[in-house]
Design a protein around this motif. Sequence first.
Motif, PDB file in Angstrom:
ATOM      1  N   MET B  55       6.071   7.205  11.047  1.00 38.69           N
ATOM      2  CA  MET B  55       5.410   7.905   9.699  1.00 38.69           C
ATOM      3  C   MET B  55       4.018   7.907   9.788  1.00 38.69           C
ATOM      4  O   MET B  55       3.236   8.620   9.236  1.00 38.69           O
ATOM      5  N   PRO B  65      -2.272  11.241   3.651  1.00 34.52           N
ATOM      6  CA  PRO B  65      -2.232   9.911   3.192  1.00 34.52           C
ATOM      7  C   PRO B  65      -1.066   9.403   3.585  1.00 34.52           C
ATOM      8  O   PRO B  65       0.264   9.899   3.299  1.00 34.52           O
ATOM      9  N   TYR B  66      -0.871   8.006   4.083  1.00 34.18           N
ATOM     10  CA  TYR B  66       0.386   7.289   4.394  1.00 34.18           C
ATOM     11  C   TYR B  66       1.194   7.090   3.167  1.00 34.18           C
ATOM     12  O   TYR B  66       2.317   7.200   3.138  1.00 34.18           O
ATOM     13  N   SER B  67       0.335   6.900   2.038  1.00 28.44           N
ATOM     14  CA  SER B  67       1.035   6.618   1.016  1.00 28.44           C
ATOM     15  C   SER B  67       1.950   7.814   0.253  1.00 28.44           C
ATOM     16  O   SER B  67       2.881   7.582  -0.173  1.00 28.44           O
ATOM     17  N   GLU B  68       1.492   8.907   0.798  1.00 28.04           N
ATOM     18  CA  GLU B  68       2.303  10.184   0.275  1.00 28.04           C
ATOM     19  C   GLU B  68       3.461  10.604   1.263  1.00 28.04           C
ATOM     20  O   GLU B  68       4.580  10.636   0.737  1.00 28.04           O
ATOM     21  N   ALA B  70       5.030   8.012   2.752  1.00 32.57           N
ATOM     22  CA  ALA B  70       5.976   7.016   2.276  1.00 32.57           C
ATOM     23  C   ALA B  70       6.561   7.428   0.793  1.00 32.57           C
ATOM     24  O   ALA B  70       7.756   7.108   0.640  1.00 32.57           O
TER      25      ALA B  70
END
Lengths: 588, 177
Positions: B55, B65-68, B70
């Motif tokens: 991911m 962004p990694y948050s997106e 996730a």
Amino acid sequence: MFCAYVNNIKVEVTEGSTILQAAAQAGFKIPTLCYLEDKTPQGACRVCMVEVEGARTLMAACCTPVTANMKILTNTRRVREARRNVVELLLSEHKGDCKTCTRNDDCELQELARALGIDNVRFQGETTAQKLDNTTPALTRDSGKCIKCRRCVTVCNEVQSIGSIFPQSRGFKTTIGPAFDTMLDDVVCVQCGQCAAVCPVAAITENSHIDGIWKALDNPEKFVVVQTAPAIRAALGECFNNEPGTLVTGKMVAALRQLGFDAVFDTNFTADLTIMEEGTELLMRLKKSLVEKQLAPLPMFTSCCPGWVRFAEHYYPDFLPNLSTCKSPQQMFGALAKTYYAAKIGKKMEDITVVSIMPCTAKKYELQRPEMNSSGLRDVDYVLTTRELGRMIRQSGIEFNALPDDKTDSPMGRSSGAADIFANTGGVMEAALRTVYEIVTGRELPVKKLHLDPIAGLNGIKHASLKIEGTVGEWNFLEGIEVKVAVVHSLGNARKVIEAVKNGQVFHFIEVMACPGGCISGGGQPRFTNDKIRQKRINAIYKEDEGKQLRKSHENPEIQQIYKEFLVKPLGKKSHKLLHTHYTARNM
Amino acid sequence: MHRTQCRECREHLSEKEMLSRLDDILAGYKNVDGATIPVLQTAQNMFGYLSKPVMKEISRKLNKPYSEIAGIVSFYSFFSTVPRGKHLVRVCLGTACYVRGGKRILEAIKKELGIDVGQTTEDRLFSLDIGRCFGACGMAPVIMVNDTVHQRCKAVKVAEILDHYRNKKSGPEKEQV
């Protein structure tokens, strides 16, 4: 352009306007908890629903474009009941207690519930799970209070181009936060606090330092000095129902004295000092590059803003040598208060407590950076946001608006107008050029009222160039050089300008402020801020600047005094130890 | 070293090999709008689940962004961040299946496999998930094992269905039921 009707009032709107904008034009306020001016509408809160003739369901005004001859009703029974239902549902799952909440009386959800006449919540069920995240020095997130409006997500992604947070999971279990419910400290977050500035409730707030400060003030052993950032004087008044843009410099000083601070100083003093150090640093880099033909890190970037510094450390480590080595004015002040000032009043540095009033949440992070102890101790002990200072003044029962004007103490209280404008985008650059130009040519910066209009105002990225002519003495090497500068605010724009530099665009000096509009709308300023309010605060700051006899940093007599008595010269040995710093490349 | 099995070719892959295969997937989506979900789907199909390094790599390569990433992965029940068993059992709890007893079937499967929703059996043979409508409402209640829909399912038939997969040697593939 075409016509639409809002509650039977005809308005002419441009294509692409939303119902919300059309209604505002017609003079009707539609409530919303998720809307942010000029940003992609989310349609997340469902509070802005209106009736549109011919439409089967209610429409969200913030994200529905107006069509020709659309007939919109904003205040029907159906609309009122729907809004009430939505807000009651939000209240039913909101895990917060207004009585003890820091946002009591400053909460958009509370205000809306009152406006809609909600005196009873008919729905009862599960509340949102409460998980506290206070892993960062600056911010606390409380998932129980979050209403998932996503404003914070919008600013973190769209404005700051960081994206620390995003909606995670789905349905009732949705939380807003870093990936897979990790903590803010585990991810890239520069702690600018713009998320806290747009949060309608108390789901994201600054970590409070109020208790620590009361303790220091109550301790007779401690000599507590306070510094106030340039942006406070143009915003603190809003905490006491003054119009945005009301200057309260004198009352702010009086209030701080009444709170019991032993000396009331001004971060503006070290803003002037920053100009001396940073201006000299720029000239030295130009000299190295142009005369000695050596590689010098240009363009030079400003380094006053801890949010920007951390952003560069994470995303652009290759550019860290380009950042000015100057500490921020807050940290310069702390280091000098515990050395220069301590010696002057015959106190030991451990008996001095340094408090800063800042428009900023990242300053709480900055003070605990490990290298920020050049005095030998932690240089700054506590940081209060403007909002926290407002709360502290109310706690003490001071009638703020009735206070007489007072003046800051010496020797770290006097400042020039150039220091005032550090508060807004374009200000640090203008202040620097006022001094640098005069050093190099012996003449005043040749612009009206000393203002560089191309780099003022709220455009995201601003450029200017200045031809240096009539140089004196050792600065002859700059004769005929066109100095190119750029000014950006918000980190999304910082990213753009760095990419432009990478692609070969030439600048000598670039000012970056992490928050939109600069510190005047920092993450710690009174809520709620939009461009209209930003402009009013900026106008106030320029007024403060223009109202002073002293407009240039190098003319500040207290600055001349500290070089004479203590620092000797800009970039000298003592400056190097106390006023300059280094940066750390960080992982993504 | 932790090795995971490529679901398409049944090879065992190291993390490094996974990332290199991921590069091949991502190469096809350069500058493509709306690439996130197809890339995640392809990666999940290939590796059976979405690991953190996978991911993160997707986040980097797609410049999101990694948050997106996730957020998307945690939104859709189709995506899994933990390794899956050889056979994925999904019980539909969409409206039609729910009213026709989907929950009873779910309980029976939980009991039969001794695992909860989102878990994998110790022998790595089965993973259990719930689904929200497979578009087979006329045949409700249904369960899906890998790509096969088992229609008009009954709690008492659960063991029989699963036995069929227990006795199969190969991995997930289309089969006639």
